[in-house]
Design an enzyme around this catalytic site. Structure first.
Site, mmCIF file in Angstrom:
data_model
loop_
_atom_site.group_PDB
_atom_site.id
_atom_site.type_symbol
_atom_site.label_atom_id
_atom_site.label_comp_id
_atom_site.label_asym_id
_atom_site.label_seq_id
_atom_site.Cartn_x
_atom_site.Cartn_y
_atom_site.Cartn_z
ATOM 1 N N TYR A 76 34.293 31.985 51.724
ATOM 2 C CA TYR A 76 35.519 32.635 51.247
ATOM 3 C C TYR A 76 36.024 33.660 52.271
ATOM 4 O O TYR A 76 37.166 33.596 52.711
ATOM 5 C CB TYR A 76 35.214 33.305 49.913
ATOM 6 C CG TYR A 76 36.402 33.954 49.246
ATOM 7 C CD1 TYR A 76 37.428 33.189 48.704
ATOM 8 C CD2 TYR A 76 36.499 35.351 49.146
ATOM 9 C CE1 TYR A 76 38.516 33.791 48.069
ATOM 10 C CE2 TYR A 76 37.578 35.951 48.514
ATOM 11 C CZ TYR A 76 38.585 35.170 47.980
ATOM 12 O OH TYR A 76 39.661 35.767 47.360
ATOM 13 N N ASP A 77 35.136 34.600 52.672
ATOM 14 C CA ASP A 77 35.546 35.674 53.598
ATOM 15 C C ASP A 77 36.040 35.095 54.920
ATOM 16 O O ASP A 77 37.113 35.434 55.404
ATOM 17 C CB ASP A 77 34.369 36.597 53.939
ATOM 18 C CG ASP A 77 33.658 37.179 52.739
ATOM 19 O OD1 ASP A 77 34.063 36.891 51.606
ATOM 20 O OD2 ASP A 77 32.678 37.919 52.938
ATOM 21 N N ASN A 81 40.553 43.841 44.385
ATOM 22 C CA ASN A 81 40.244 43.527 42.973
ATOM 23 C C ASN A 81 41.421 43.717 42.031
ATOM 24 O O ASN A 81 41.862 44.852 41.819
ATOM 25 C CB ASN A 81 39.178 44.507 42.470
ATOM 26 C CG ASN A 81 37.819 43.911 42.504
ATOM 27 O OD1 ASN A 81 37.657 42.721 42.790
ATOM 28 N ND2 ASN A 81 36.817 44.736 42.211
ATOM 29 N N SER A 97 36.249 41.014 33.611
ATOM 30 C CA SER A 97 36.192 40.003 32.547
ATOM 31 C C SER A 97 34.786 39.923 31.954
ATOM 32 O O SER A 97 34.623 39.775 30.738
ATOM 33 C CB SER A 97 36.658 38.637 33.065
ATOM 34 O OG SER A 97 36.101 38.370 34.314
ATOM 35 N N ARG A 104 34.257 50.163 43.038
ATOM 36 C CA ARG A 104 35.367 49.222 43.226
ATOM 37 C C ARG A 104 36.652 49.931 42.828
ATOM 38 O O ARG A 104 36.633 50.905 42.069
ATOM 39 C CB ARG A 104 35.216 47.990 42.309
ATOM 40 C CG ARG A 104 34.078 47.053 42.633
ATOM 41 C CD ARG A 104 34.319 46.298 43.939
ATOM 42 N NE ARG A 104 33.259 45.318 44.163
ATOM 43 C CZ ARG A 104 32.072 45.596 44.691
ATOM 44 N NH1 ARG A 104 31.786 46.812 45.053
ATOM 45 N NH2 ARG A 104 31.173 44.632 44.864
HETATM 46 N N1 NAD Z 1 42.363 38.241 41.704
HETATM 47 C C1 NAD Z 1 41.924 38.975 42.687
HETATM 48 O O1 NAD Z 1 41.386 40.067 42.446
HETATM 49 C C2 NAD Z 1 42.085 38.527 44.113
HETATM 50 C C3 NAD Z 1 41.566 39.366 45.107
HETATM 51 C C4 NAD Z 1 41.716 38.980 46.427
HETATM 52 C C5 NAD Z 1 42.379 37.821 46.754
HETATM 53 N N2 NAD Z 1 42.862 37.032 45.776
HETATM 54 C C6 NAD Z 1 43.528 35.782 46.196
HETATM 55 O O2 NAD Z 1 44.653 35.516 45.386
HETATM 56 C C7 NAD Z 1 44.761 34.116 45.173
HETATM 57 C C8 NAD Z 1 44.833 33.819 43.686
HETATM 58 O O3 NAD Z 1 43.667 34.308 43.062
HETATM 59 P P1 NAD Z 1 43.468 34.320 41.483
HETATM 60 O O4 NAD Z 1 42.731 35.547 41.149
HETATM 61 O O5 NAD Z 1 44.737 34.017 40.834
HETATM 62 O O6 NAD Z 1 42.437 33.122 41.338
HETATM 63 P P2 NAD Z 1 42.513 31.793 40.439
HETATM 64 O O7 NAD Z 1 41.230 31.084 40.663
HETATM 65 O O8 NAD Z 1 42.911 32.142 39.050
HETATM 66 O O9 NAD Z 1 43.713 31.016 41.096
HETATM 67 C C9 NAD Z 1 43.572 30.115 42.173
HETATM 68 C C10 NAD Z 1 44.426 28.905 41.865
HETATM 69 O O10 NAD Z 1 44.359 27.998 42.971
HETATM 70 C C11 NAD Z 1 44.104 26.688 42.471
HETATM 71 N N3 NAD Z 1 43.420 25.951 43.526
HETATM 72 C C12 NAD Z 1 42.173 26.174 44.014
HETATM 73 N N4 NAD Z 1 41.895 25.287 44.992
HETATM 74 C C13 NAD Z 1 43.007 24.516 45.142
HETATM 75 C C14 NAD Z 1 43.331 23.425 45.983
HETATM 76 N N5 NAD Z 1 42.460 22.968 46.898
HETATM 77 N N6 NAD Z 1 44.555 22.847 45.855
HETATM 78 C C15 NAD Z 1 45.453 23.303 44.927
HETATM 79 N N7 NAD Z 1 45.175 24.330 44.082
HETATM 80 C C16 NAD Z 1 43.965 24.937 44.207
HETATM 81 C C17 NAD Z 1 43.266 26.895 41.226
HETATM 82 O O11 NAD Z 1 43.270 25.800 40.360
HETATM 83 C C18 NAD Z 1 43.927 28.136 40.638
HETATM 84 O O12 NAD Z 1 45.020 27.812 39.824
HETATM 85 C C19 NAD Z 1 43.569 33.447 45.860
HETATM 86 O O13 NAD Z 1 43.990 32.964 47.115
HETATM 87 C C20 NAD Z 1 42.601 34.590 46.046
HETATM 88 O O14 NAD Z 1 41.797 34.412 47.172
HETATM 89 C C21 NAD Z 1 42.719 37.347 44.452
#
Ligand code: NAD
Length: 317
Positions: free
Chosen positions: A148-149, A177, A192, A214
């Site tokens: 991921y990172d 976060n 959650s 955090r």
């Molecule tokens: N929520 C947080 O705190 C947070 C923090 C840092 C970064 N992010 C980034 O924000 C973005 C959204 O995160 P989130 O919290 O909504 O997570 P989430 O898991 O709810 O959303 C990710 C979405 O991407 C879709 N997905 C995953 N792989 C895929 C693929 N190969 N093709 C098409 N769709 C795909 C999943 O089905 C999901 O709907 C991500 O890129 C994540 O890295 C989120």
């Protein structure tokens, strides 16, 4: 006939953040194509827009190329919580690298502006606190979080190479976060986890001593920052998060107070590579975007808890 309404592609649009972004752009009267492979996304998150003339859904995996005519690409597709991104780490790395490569190719072909949802995880286990964007990070390239990172780090570097080589307009947001309604109940994220355990009347799990800290940003604040970045002229990378810092134990105490103050704790060992501290320096976001968070943790926990209460109530019904 070409329309004057902005056409947005949101990859990962059925996920937690993506679906809130769908809501915001739809409420602003824009067109939205929500693209998702439903790995962690849910149709329920975007149900209210299905059938709306400005809204389309495409089931697609971003590791495969796709051709679409759009003005803006909000590239969020990637599992975000450790339980999901470690489920198939090779797929996670492919999603970050190939997915971003494919979306950049699409953006270049149609002249769209692309925003990449990057992460505070690019800072790894930081030696600098709080983390400004100029801090280059301390990431373990072979650890269990590296799919991921490091995936997000190569995604960022691809964006800047497309900008330098092809003049593409890119925007990079480093998300810290974020929590709120529509998080998955089983995603292993601390907010959650605590809320679901408390609502089920179970003990709250504390990993390590609970003094790792955090920052927690409410989803509405995050989406506002994302929109300002996309609309503005600054490419980033830019930190968006809430700099108010809490220990994990303090967060758990707040949830207990709001749900059930008599719940006990259980202690478990800290997972590998879990960062000790993570707090955004948001001075750049404040300067470049005029952005700062407006929702406190106490305010944001209330709608989040009530959303989980409804969800668990429906599942038990
Ligand atoms: N929520 C947080 O705190 C947070 C923090 C840092 C970064 N992010 C980034 O924000 C973005 C959204 O995160 P989130 O919290 O909504 O997570 P989430 O898991 O709810 O959303 C990710 C979405 O991407 C879709 N997905 C995953 N792989 C895929 C693929 N190969 N093709 C098409 N769709 C795909 C999943 O089905 C999901 O709907 C991500 O890129 C994540 O890295 C989120």
């Amino acid at each position: 006939m070409p329309s004057s309404i902005t056409r947005n592609l949101i990859t990962g649009g059925a996920g937690f953040l993506g679906s809130h972004l769908c809501d915001r752009l739809m409420e602003d009267g824009e067109e939205v194509i929500c693209l998702d492979n439903y790995f962690t996304g849910r149709k329920a998150n975007i149900l209210k827009w299905i059938g709306h003339p400005n809204f389309e859904i495409i089931r697609h995996d971003v590791t495969d190329p796709i051709k679409l005519e759009v003005d803006r690409i909000w590239h969020l597709a990637c599992p975000a919580s450790p339980v999901h991104y470690q489920f198939n780490p090779v797929k996670t790395a492919k999603t970050s690298f190939l997915g971003t490569y494919n979306m950049l190719g699409l953006a270049r072909r149609v002249g769209a502006r692309l925003l990449l949802a990057s992460t505070s995880e690019v800072y790894g286990d930081p030696e600098v606190h709080p983390q400004p964007e100029s801090y280059l990070g301390c990431v373990n390239p072979i650890g269990i979080r590296s799919c991921y990172d490091e995936g997000k780090r190569i995604a960022e570097s691809l964006c800047f190479d497309y900008q330098r080589m092809h003049g593409l307009e890119v925007r990079i947001i480093r998300i810290f976060n974020t929590y709120g309604p529509r998080m998955l109940p089983d995603d292993g994220r601390v907010v959650s986890n605590f809320i679901v355990q408390a609502l089920k009347g179970e003990p709250l799990t504390l990993y390590g001593d609970g003094i790792q800290s955090r920052s927690f940003c409410f989803v509405d604040d995050l989406i506002e920052g994302m929109i300002r970045l996309m609309n503005g002229s600054y490419s980033g990378p830019i930190n968006i998060g809430n700099p108010e810092e809490f220990t994990i134990r303090q967060l758990g105490e707040k949830v207990r107070l709001l749900v059930n103050p008599s719940l006990p704790w259980i202690n478990l060992p800290l997972p590998d590579d879990d960062p000790r501290q993570r707090q955004p320096d948001i001075s750049l976001a404040t300067r470049e975007l005029g952005w700062s968070p407006s929702v406190t943790l106490d305010q944001g926990l209330l709608p989040t808890i009530s959303w989980f209460r409804d969800l668990l109530g429906r599942n038990l019904a």
